[in-house]
Design an enzyme around this catalytic site. Structure first.
Site, PDB file in Angstrom:
ATOM      1  N   GLY A   1       1.337   3.837   1.514  1.00  0.00           N
ATOM      2  CA  GLY A   1       1.970   4.420   2.706  1.00  0.00           C
ATOM      3  C   GLY A   1       3.063   3.565   3.493  1.00  0.00           C
ATOM      4  O   GLY A   1       3.813   3.937   4.471  1.00  0.00           O
ATOM      5  N   LYS A   2       3.292   2.395   2.842  1.00  0.00           N
ATOM      6  CA  LYS A   2       3.933   1.375   3.497  1.00  0.00           C
ATOM      7  C   LYS A   2       5.496   1.758   3.270  1.00  0.00           C
ATOM      8  O   LYS A   2       5.808   2.441   2.544  1.00  0.00           O
ATOM      9  CB  LYS A   2       3.868   0.072   2.970  1.00  0.00           C
ATOM     10  N   ASN A   3       6.597   1.273   4.101  1.00  0.00           N
ATOM     11  CA  ASN A   3       7.819   1.417   3.803  1.00  0.00           C
ATOM     12  C   ASN A   3       8.213   1.395   2.427  1.00  0.00           C
ATOM     13  O   ASN A   3       9.394   1.879   1.956  1.00  0.00           O
ATOM     14  CB  ASN A   3       8.847   0.581   5.074  1.00  0.00           C
ATOM     15  N   LEU A   4       7.854   0.275   2.069  1.00  0.00           N
ATOM     16  CA  LEU A   4       8.086   0.019   0.564  1.00  0.00           C
ATOM     17  C   LEU A   4       6.648   0.020  -0.045  1.00  0.00           C
ATOM     18  O   LEU A   4       5.939  -0.924   0.056  1.00  0.00           O
ATOM     19  CB  LEU A   4       8.849  -1.394   0.357  1.00  0.00           C
TER      20      LEU A   4
ATOM     21  N   TYR B   1       0.760  -1.311   0.018  1.00  0.00           N
ATOM     22  CA  TYR B   1       0.063  -0.039   0.155  1.00  0.00           C
ATOM     23  C   TYR B   1       0.720   1.066  -0.117  1.00  0.00           C
ATOM     24  O   TYR B   1       2.042   1.429   0.579  1.00  0.00           O
ATOM     25  CB  TYR B   1      -0.957  -0.025   1.288  1.00  0.00           C
TER      26      TYR B   1
END
Length: 368
Positions: free
Chosen positions: A184-187, A182
């Site tokens: 907003g995730k770190n990746l 998603y």
């Protein structure tokens, strides 16, 4: 204004790489799966230290397929925690299995292994520890119990890209590990995406069929499958971002360290901890405070965004009332839900912005 997350800044920092990757897919016309997705699978499995990866359309789909590949279905039970995003539990429900909850540890808010064994029954098919906020659960303790009972572990690593437990990457300890891409995730993708990693060739083969209508080969449907395929453009974008992930993780950890130092000095909230032997990647920086409403007002007054992860534990969500749990059943999860608040954190955040957030907090919240 200080945003909770600044995806525009991230894009600006790698714009030329992203644009070239997208144009490459458009020119290839490989819009679904294709070479870019296959290369992402190869690169991400190597990053996690496992043999296989199966790219899908969401992290929820990743969890769903991982459980189905283990044979989870009606009559089975799957153990997880109530203090998580609802998708963890939804994926269990999709298989027809029954979610069974255990409470979390008081400090890390991840699965409390000391409560796990009591929840195991002859119907337990899998255990799904959640690596919450970017920190892995106590996997040695959980795995020891799982192995003793012959139960498989599926890691919900949707918030833990690159996190480590005693030198092992998230997703590499259970039979499979599931990640969300998603935005907003770190990746994060520029849209939806997910992946399952595993070193079990049979699990990988089953999940590859399940994500693509159960096909063993074109028009040969051997399983009742799904359309869970990843788009080629997302695969190409994620390949670019994966090259930057370790640097972004170092930046997140530096911002988190600064927050923790300043908050200890202010003594106004309880900062998150990094447990011994674990490497936290700080998907979110969630503090605990007594006066959350006061803290929210203090931040809003200074035009600082914040997040709530998560204000209602899953066992108290109306959608899952049929599971039969009630208030008081999981006191640590319920206590955390009442006092957590996530502060802005992202790799491009400046030292001055971190200091501004802490300054704005004043003395509106006190140690809980």
């Amino acid at each position: 204004m200080i945003p909770f997350l600044d995806l525009r800044a991230q894009y600006a920092s790698i714009k030329e790489e992203i644009d070239a990757a997208v144009l490459r897919v458009l020119a290839s016309a490989e819009y679904v799966l294709g070479d870019e997705v296959a290369e992402l699978e190869r690169e991400f499995s190597a990053y996690c230290g496992v043999r296989h990866a199966v790219a899908v359309n969401t992290g929820t789909s990743a969890l769903h397929l991982a459980l189905l590949a283990l044979g989870a279905g009606p009559g089975d039970e799957v153990i997880t925690v109530p203090f998580t995003f609802v998708a963890t539990v939804s994926a269990i429900v999709y298989t027809g299995a029954l979610p069974v909850f255990v409470d979390v540890e008081p400090m890390t808010l991840t699965m409390d292994a000391t409560k796990l064994e009591a929840a195991i029954t002859p119907r337990t098919k899998a255990i799904v520890p959640v690596h919450l906020y970017g920190q892995m659960a106590d996997m040695d303790a959980i795995r020891a119990i799982a192995d003793r009972h012959g139960i498989s572990i599926v890691e919900d690593a949707c918030q833990a890209h690159g996190a480590e437990y005693r030198g092992r990457r998230a997703g590499s300890i259970g039979v499979s590990g599931c990640f969300s891409f998603y935005p907003g995730k770190n990746l994060g993708a520029c849209g939806e995406g997910g992946i399952v990693v595993t070193s079990d060739e049979g699990q990988a083969r089953t999940m590859r069929m399940l994500r693509d209508w159960g096909q063993e080969s074109r028009y040969h449907h051997v399983l009742k499958g799904f359309n869970y395929r990843m788009d080629g453009i997302q695969g190409a974008i994620l390949r670019v971002k994966l090259r930057h992930l370790d640097a972004w993780t170092r930046a997140r950890r530096a911002r988190a360290a600064l927050y923790s130092s300043l908050l200890r000095e202010a003594n106004s909230v309880r900062a998150p901890i990094e447990a011994a032997g674990r490497s936290h990647v700080y998907h979110v920086y969630a503090v605990r405070c007594r006066d959350r409403e006061g803290l929210k007002r203090a931040l809003s007054t200074q035009d600082i965004q914040y997040g709530l992860h998560y204000p209602i534990p899953v066992h108290l969500q109306k959608a899952h009332a049929d599971l039969g749990y009630a208030e008081g059943d999981f006191p640590r999860s319920e206590a955390a839900a009442c006092c957590v608040l996530s502060l802005p954190i992202y790799p491009e955040m400046t030292t001055g912005q971190v200091e501004q957030v802490v300054s704005a907090m004043e003395q509106k919240a006190y140690v809980h």
